[in-house]
Design an enzyme around this catalytic site. Structure first.
Site, PDB file in Angstrom:
ATOM      1  N   HIS A 137       0.866  -1.181   0.000  1.00 23.84           N
ATOM      2  CA  HIS A 137       0.000   0.000   0.000  1.00 23.84           C
ATOM      3  C   HIS A 137       0.905   1.235   0.000  1.00 23.84           C
ATOM      4  O   HIS A 137       2.141   1.123  -0.031  1.00 23.84           O
ATOM      5  CB  HIS A 137      -0.949  -0.029   1.208  1.00 23.84           C
ATOM      6  CG  HIS A 137      -0.253  -0.311   2.506  1.00 23.84           C
ATOM      7  ND1 HIS A 137       0.619   0.577   3.093  1.00 23.84           N
ATOM      8  CD2 HIS A 137      -0.272  -1.415   3.315  1.00 23.84           C
ATOM      9  CE1 HIS A 137       1.079   0.066   4.217  1.00 23.84           C
ATOM     10  NE2 HIS A 137       0.571  -1.156   4.369  1.00 23.84           N
ATOM     11  N   GLY A 146       1.800   3.152   2.277  1.00 22.97           N
ATOM     12  CA  GLY A 146       2.756   3.173   3.389  1.00 22.97           C
ATOM     13  C   GLY A 146       4.069   2.523   2.973  1.00 22.97           C
ATOM     14  O   GLY A 146       5.157   3.087   3.178  1.00 22.97           O
ATOM     15  N   HIS A 147       3.966   1.336   2.354  1.00 28.52           N
ATOM     16  CA  HIS A 147       5.178   0.666   1.863  1.00 28.52           C
ATOM     17  C   HIS A 147       5.878   1.540   0.816  1.00 28.52           C
ATOM     18  O   HIS A 147       7.095   1.689   0.822  1.00 28.52           O
ATOM     19  CB  HIS A 147       4.829  -0.663   1.186  1.00 28.52           C
ATOM     20  CG  HIS A 147       4.261  -1.706   2.097  1.00 28.52           C
ATOM     21  ND1 HIS A 147       2.956  -2.133   1.999  1.00 28.52           N
ATOM     22  CD2 HIS A 147       4.811  -2.416   3.106  1.00 28.52           C
ATOM     23  CE1 HIS A 147       2.734  -3.068   2.906  1.00 28.52           C
ATOM     24  NE2 HIS A 147       3.844  -3.263   3.603  1.00 28.52           N
ATOM     25  N   GLN A 204       7.425 -15.377  12.042  1.00 26.96           N
ATOM     26  CA  GLN A 204       7.030 -14.260  12.906  1.00 26.96           C
ATOM     27  C   GLN A 204       5.539 -14.273  13.221  1.00 26.96           C
ATOM     28  O   GLN A 204       5.048 -13.401  13.930  1.00 26.96           O
ATOM     29  CB  GLN A 204       7.445 -12.920  12.303  1.00 26.96           C
ATOM     30  CG  GLN A 204       6.646 -12.474  11.099  1.00 26.96           C
ATOM     31  CD  GLN A 204       7.215 -11.201  10.493  1.00 26.96           C
ATOM     32  OE1 GLN A 204       8.288 -11.216   9.898  1.00 26.96           O
ATOM     33  NE2 GLN A 204       6.512 -10.091  10.640  1.00 26.96           N
ATOM     34  N   GLN A 258       7.397   3.630  11.171  1.00 27.47           N
ATOM     35  CA  GLN A 258       7.032   3.909  12.579  1.00 27.47           C
ATOM     36  C   GLN A 258       5.745   3.191  12.967  1.00 27.47           C
ATOM     37  O   GLN A 258       5.457   2.974  14.137  1.00 27.47           O
ATOM     38  CB  GLN A 258       6.873   5.417  12.760  1.00 27.47           C
ATOM     39  CG  GLN A 258       6.610   5.840  14.196  1.00 27.47           C
ATOM     40  CD  GLN A 258       5.816   7.133  14.288  1.00 27.47           C
ATOM     41  OE1 GLN A 258       6.122   8.098  13.583  1.00 27.47           O
ATOM     42  NE2 GLN A 258       4.799   7.172  15.137  1.00 27.47           N
ATOM     43  N   GLN A 261       8.873  -2.778  16.594  1.00 24.65           N
ATOM     44  CA  GLN A 261       9.714  -3.510  15.636  1.00 24.65           C
ATOM     45  C   GLN A 261      10.933  -2.670  15.239  1.00 24.65           C
ATOM     46  O   GLN A 261      12.023  -3.205  15.046  1.00 24.65           O
ATOM     47  CB  GLN A 261       8.885  -3.874  14.412  1.00 24.65           C
ATOM     48  CG  GLN A 261       9.655  -4.607  13.338  1.00 24.65           C
ATOM     49  CD  GLN A 261       8.751  -5.113  12.239  1.00 24.65           C
ATOM     50  OE1 GLN A 261       8.116  -6.138  12.382  1.00 24.65           O
ATOM     51  NE2 GLN A 261       8.681  -4.396  11.131  1.00 24.65           N
ATOM     52  N   MET A 269      -2.481   2.786   7.455  1.00 25.44           N
ATOM     53  CA  MET A 269      -2.490   1.826   6.348  1.00 25.44           C
ATOM     54  C   MET A 269      -1.826   0.535   6.795  1.00 25.44           C
ATOM     55  O   MET A 269      -0.816   0.556   7.495  1.00 25.44           O
ATOM     56  CB  MET A 269      -1.749   2.407   5.150  1.00 25.44           C
ATOM     57  CG  MET A 269      -2.515   3.509   4.495  1.00 25.44           C
ATOM     58  SD  MET A 269      -1.625   4.136   3.070  1.00 25.44           S
ATOM     59  CE  MET A 269      -2.775   5.398   2.558  1.00 25.44           C
ATOM     60  N   ARG A 325      -3.263  -5.777   6.391  1.00 25.44           N
ATOM     61  CA  ARG A 325      -4.390  -6.487   6.999  1.00 25.44           C
ATOM     62  C   ARG A 325      -5.724  -5.755   6.797  1.00 25.44           C
ATOM     63  O   ARG A 325      -6.781  -6.365   6.929  1.00 25.44           O
ATOM     64  CB  ARG A 325      -4.142  -6.706   8.491  1.00 25.44           C
ATOM     65  CG  ARG A 325      -3.101  -7.777   8.772  1.00 25.44           C
ATOM     66  CD  ARG A 325      -2.996  -8.057  10.271  1.00 25.44           C
ATOM     67  NE  ARG A 325      -2.107  -9.164  10.544  1.00 25.44           N
ATOM     68  CZ  ARG A 325      -0.793  -9.060  10.718  1.00 25.44           C
ATOM     69  NH1 ARG A 325      -0.209  -7.877  10.604  1.00 25.44           N
ATOM     70  NH2 ARG A 325      -0.057 -10.127  10.983  1.00 25.44           N
TER      71      ARG A 325
HETATM   72  P1  AMP Z   1       5.013  -5.231   6.393  1.00 26.55           P
HETATM   73  O1  AMP Z   1       4.812  -5.564   4.951  1.00 26.55           O
HETATM   74  O2  AMP Z   1       3.750  -5.062   7.150  1.00 26.55           O
HETATM   75  O3  AMP Z   1       6.002  -6.144   7.063  1.00 26.55           O
HETATM   76  O4  AMP Z   1       5.679  -3.790   6.413  1.00 26.55           O
HETATM   77  C1  AMP Z   1       6.888  -3.522   5.740  1.00 26.55           C
HETATM   78  C2  AMP Z   1       7.377  -2.171   6.183  1.00 26.55           C
HETATM   79  O5  AMP Z   1       6.402  -1.172   5.863  1.00 26.55           O
HETATM   80  C3  AMP Z   1       7.580  -2.093   7.702  1.00 26.55           C
HETATM   81  O6  AMP Z   1       8.769  -1.368   7.961  1.00 26.55           O
HETATM   82  C4  AMP Z   1       6.365  -1.358   8.169  1.00 26.55           C
HETATM   83  O7  AMP Z   1       6.550  -0.650   9.373  1.00 26.55           O
HETATM   84  C5  AMP Z   1       6.136  -0.402   7.009  1.00 26.55           C
HETATM   85  N1  AMP Z   1       4.742   0.063   7.024  1.00 26.55           N
HETATM   86  C6  AMP Z   1       3.637  -0.695   7.163  1.00 26.55           C
HETATM   87  N2  AMP Z   1       2.539   0.084   7.209  1.00 26.55           N
HETATM   88  C7  AMP Z   1       2.963   1.366   7.087  1.00 26.55           C
HETATM   89  C8  AMP Z   1       2.304   2.641   7.077  1.00 26.55           C
HETATM   90  N3  AMP Z   1       0.987   2.747   7.206  1.00 26.55           N
HETATM   91  N4  AMP Z   1       3.073   3.747   6.950  1.00 26.55           N
HETATM   92  C9  AMP Z   1       4.423   3.655   6.826  1.00 26.55           C
HETATM   93  N5  AMP Z   1       5.101   2.486   6.833  1.00 26.55           N
HETATM   94  C10 AMP Z   1       4.388   1.351   6.965  1.00 26.55           C
END
Ligand code: AMP
Length: 328
Positions: A80, A82-83, A107, A196, A201, A232, A235
């Site tokens: 999304h 965020g990524h 995990q 963040q 984590q 974002m 899930r």
């Molecule tokens: P994940 O795919 O959930 O393991 O997330 C991969 C990276 O994206 C991790 O460093 C998360 O903290 C970051 N991340 C997930 N959601 C967001 C968000 N809403 N805003 C910024 N970074 C995010």
């Protein structure tokens, strides 16, 4: 512009043949295979996908001779904005950006959660490429965990593992460290980008970097939110429209606690927030206030330290986390 996507294993000679036959018309080329390309280290405009660590390492060795720095964005996919914000930050900071997609089984402390984790791989590949990612590492489980031994290593995370996510998701951070250590050893980036959104984590990864004695620079990027404030998250794809709307209540209570923190004590604001969320159907795991530096829990606000509010709650079967910084 012609876009040709390959999602099959193909060989070097076949790739060369396609380049030759299309006479340069192929502008975007995905390789999902065990191959090595003679690509200029500063290539732009297309993304290479590696399945195997050995090949990726070899390619990165060449890349690093010419590129001033390499940034790394590890993810579990279902990407999304965020990524993508992490990816953009990496592009601003470094010359070459490597992303990874791997849904890491070690995990997940809940088998159902692992099974239901959203997967949107074709879409993810396209959005990484469109957003300028240079290299995607897309390993399968065997590549990361070839045998039982590769799943067994203990990381001394101390206090960090005993609170909040560590307490409610036993083994979770061991699994995070297991995969992040492996990925960092493969990519050996100069900069690692993390969100963040997963506040605890970030501290765990910072500790891991210390344990690994590397000088990888961890960059923590702000939380990207939906218009209604919901953080974002991959899930969120499991929510229907009304759940998605309701899920934003989590952020609402954090902002309400923050805006009242000079008027009321934390315990009273916390009790009100929990009873409000429970009435709306949330099951709260924790709502805590902690020091930003080390997540030491505190009982009330003070104006001397940077604090962070952290929450974890279930809405139906989906577990949500969020956090908000106070005093800054
Ligand atoms: P994940 O795919 O959930 O393991 O997330 C991969 C990276 O994206 C991790 O460093 C998360 O903290 C970051 N991340 C997930 N959601 C967001 C968000 N809403 N805003 C910024 N970074 C995010």
């Amino acid at each position: 512009m012609n876009k040709i996507l390959f999602f099959v294993d193909i060989y070097k000679w076949l790739i060369s043949l396609i380049f030759f036959l299309t006479g340069g018309k192929v502008t975007i080329f995905f390789v999902y295979a065990n191959v090595q390309l003679n690509v200029e280290p500063n290539y732009k405009g297309f993304m290479i996908i590696y399945k195997y660590a050995k090949d990726l390492k070899k390619h990165l060795q060449k890349v690093k001779l010419a590129a001033s720095s390499v940034g790394f964005v590890p993810t579990m996919g279902a990407l999304h904005q965020g990524h993508l914000s992490l990816l953009k930050e990496s592009q601003k900071t470094t010359e070459i950006t490597v992303a990874s997609i791997f849904v890491n089984p070690t995990q997940f402390n809940n088998a159902g959660d692992f099974k239901k984790y959203p997967k949107t791989i074709e879409q993810d590949i396209l959005s990484l490429e469109e957003n300028g990612c240079n290299i995607l590492f897309l390993p399968d489980e065997k590549e990361i965990y070839p045998d039982e031994v590769s799943r067994k290593k203990h990381f001394d995370l101390g206090y960090l593992e005993t609170i909040l996510e560590g307490k409610f998701r036993p083994g979770h951070f061991q699994g995070v460290c297991l995969v992040v250590e492996k990925l960092l050893n493969i990519v050996e980036p100069d900069f690692l980008f993390a969100g963040q959104k997963d506040f605890q984590q970030c501290l765990v990864i910072s500790k891991l970097i210390e344990l690994m004695h590397t000088n990888i620079h961890l960059i923590i990027c702000p939380i990207l939110r939906e218009e209604n404030g919901l953080a974002m998250s991959s899930r969120n794809l499991r929510f229907n429209d009304s759940e998605r709307k309701l899920a934003a209540e989590l952020y609402d209570v954090l902002t309400s606690i923050k805006s009242n923190h000079n008027k009321e004590n934390f315990q009273s604001l916390k009790n009100k927030a929990i009873s409000h969320l429970e009435k709306k159907g949330f099951k709260i795991e924790y709502l805590e206030l902690a020091k930003k530096e080390n997540l030491e829990l505190v009982t009330d606000f003070n104006n001397k330290e940077n604090l962070v509010l952290l929450i974890a709650a279930y809405l139906n079967e989906v577990r949500l986390i969020d956090n908000l910084l106070i005093n800054q």
